[in-house]
Design an enzyme around this catalytic site. Structure first.
Site, PDB file in Angstrom:
ATOM      1  N   GLY A 193       0.787  -1.248   0.000  1.00 49.35           N
ATOM      2  CA  GLY A 193       0.000   0.000   0.000  1.00 49.35           C
ATOM      3  C   GLY A 193       0.808   1.282   0.000  1.00 49.35           C
ATOM      4  O   GLY A 193       0.363   2.289  -0.537  1.00 49.35           O
ATOM      5  N   ASP A 243      -4.701   2.615  10.961  1.00 54.44           N
ATOM      6  CA  ASP A 243      -6.115   2.369  11.237  1.00 54.44           C
ATOM      7  C   ASP A 243      -6.217   1.860  12.679  1.00 54.44           C
ATOM      8  O   ASP A 243      -6.179   2.639  13.624  1.00 54.44           O
ATOM      9  CB  ASP A 243      -6.634   1.362  10.205  1.00 54.44           C
ATOM     10  N   ASP A 282      -5.718  -0.298  -1.860  1.00 56.86           N
ATOM     11  CA  ASP A 282      -6.514  -1.159  -2.733  1.00 56.86           C
ATOM     12  C   ASP A 282      -7.820  -1.617  -2.093  1.00 56.86           C
ATOM     13  O   ASP A 282      -8.010  -1.541  -0.877  1.00 56.86           O
ATOM     14  CB  ASP A 282      -5.716  -2.422  -3.070  1.00 56.86           C
TER      15      ASP A 282
HETATM   16  P1  5GP Z   1      -4.064  -1.350  10.967  1.00 62.89           P
HETATM   17  O1  5GP Z   1      -3.158  -2.493  11.306  1.00 62.89           O
HETATM   18  O2  5GP Z   1      -3.582  -0.026  11.516  1.00 62.89           O
HETATM   19  O3  5GP Z   1      -5.496  -1.625  11.308  1.00 62.89           O
HETATM   20  O4  5GP Z   1      -4.142  -1.250   9.412  1.00 62.89           O
HETATM   21  C1  5GP Z   1      -3.041  -0.998   8.673  1.00 62.89           C
HETATM   22  C2  5GP Z   1      -3.180  -1.556   7.289  1.00 62.89           C
HETATM   23  O5  5GP Z   1      -4.510  -1.939   6.942  1.00 62.89           O
HETATM   24  C3  5GP Z   1      -2.784  -0.490   6.324  1.00 62.89           C
HETATM   25  O6  5GP Z   1      -1.396  -0.487   6.105  1.00 62.89           O
HETATM   26  C4  5GP Z   1      -3.572  -0.844   5.100  1.00 62.89           C
HETATM   27  O7  5GP Z   1      -2.836  -1.768   4.343  1.00 62.89           O
HETATM   28  C5  5GP Z   1      -4.819  -1.493   5.653  1.00 62.89           C
HETATM   29  N1  5GP Z   1      -5.927  -0.511   5.733  1.00 62.89           N
HETATM   30  C6  5GP Z   1      -6.407   0.102   6.839  1.00 62.89           C
HETATM   31  N2  5GP Z   1      -7.415   0.932   6.538  1.00 62.89           N
HETATM   32  C7  5GP Z   1      -7.570   0.858   5.195  1.00 62.89           C
HETATM   33  C8  5GP Z   1      -8.446   1.518   4.255  1.00 62.89           C
HETATM   34  O8  5GP Z   1      -9.304   2.349   4.571  1.00 62.89           O
HETATM   35  N3  5GP Z   1      -8.292   1.162   2.942  1.00 62.89           N
HETATM   36  C9  5GP Z   1      -7.363   0.263   2.515  1.00 62.89           C
HETATM   37  N4  5GP Z   1      -7.309   0.011   1.219  1.00 62.89           N
HETATM   38  N5  5GP Z   1      -6.513  -0.371   3.367  1.00 62.89           N
HETATM   39  C10 5GP Z   1      -6.619  -0.074   4.686  1.00 62.89           C
HETATM   40 MG    MG Z   2      -0.548  -1.518   4.532  1.00 59.85          MG
END
Ligand code: 5GP
Ligand code: MG
Length: 178
Positions: A43, A102, A158
């Site tokens: 990403g 996120d 994506d």
């Molecule tokens: P976390 O571990 O902080 O929940 O999420 C991190 C990863 O989840 C990000 O690096 C990304 O790859 C994916 N991610 C989180 N939110 C989104 C979003 O709104 N859209 C997309 N496409 N990927 C997300």
């Molecule tokens: Mg990611």
């Protein structure tokens, strides 16, 4: 043309401005030091490519691949390491660059993992910060743009591997696409 289900959230001009600001902040904070930028695949690939060119300090680059998302739009809390660094980070100033923060599970796990290798410093930089998604106490050291909630695509992000090439960032609702 994009179908229903896409709402533009951040334009490429808006993103480019924040990338320039981040580059200036990083140049200032790391002045006199050498940086190792670690991109989180896939990403972050576009943000990473833009950010590295907004930084004037001497930098080297390396990549990790981490997967925390399942096939749908919900974070799982399970972080899987699929590709490790190729370089040693011991004694180096490491800045991890990711697309979006996120829940915080991914960067929290990655930082714990890399801290064991004794970098001189370890910080994080994200293009987007989804404030209401947080399920950990994790915060990034550098943030491009903050927003509240919603699933976004474009500029590297994506949905089931599609839409990474969109130059702008869109809120995306897969249930509305025909
Ligand atoms: P976390 O571990 O902080 O929940 O999420 C991190 C990863 O989840 C990000 O690096 C990304 O790859 C994916 N991610 C989180 N939110 C989104 C979003 O709104 N859209 C997309 N496409 N990927 C997300
Ligand atoms: Mg990611």
């Amino acid at each position: 043309m994009l179908s229903q289900g896409f709402v533009k959230l951040f334009s490429q001009e808006q993103i480019a401005r924040q990338v320039r600001r981040l580059g200036e902040e990083i140049d200032r904070d790391y002045a006199g030091r050498e940086l190792l930028l670690v991109g989180v695949l896939k990403g972050a690939f576009l943000f990473f490519a833009d950010l590295v060119r907004a930084i004037s300090l001497p930098t080297e680059v390396d990549f990790v691949r981490v997967a925390s998302y399942g096939p749908q739009c919900e974070t799982t809390g399970l972080v899987e390491f699929r590709k490790d660094l190729e370089m040693s980070i011991a004694g180096r100033h490491v800045l991890i660059v990711d697309d979006i923060l996120d829940s915080g599970y991914t960067l929290e796990a990655l930082c714990e993992h890399l801290a064991d290798r004794h970098p001189a410093s370890l910080k994080t930089c994200v293009m987007l910060d989804k404030r209401r998604g947080r399920k950990t106490a994790f915060e990034a050291d550098y943030t491009g743009i903050r927003f509240d909630s919603g699933f976004v695509v474009g500029y590297g992000l994506d949905y089931q591997e599609a839409y990474r090439n969109l130059p702008d960032v869109y809120l995306f609702d897969p249930s509305q696409t025909s």
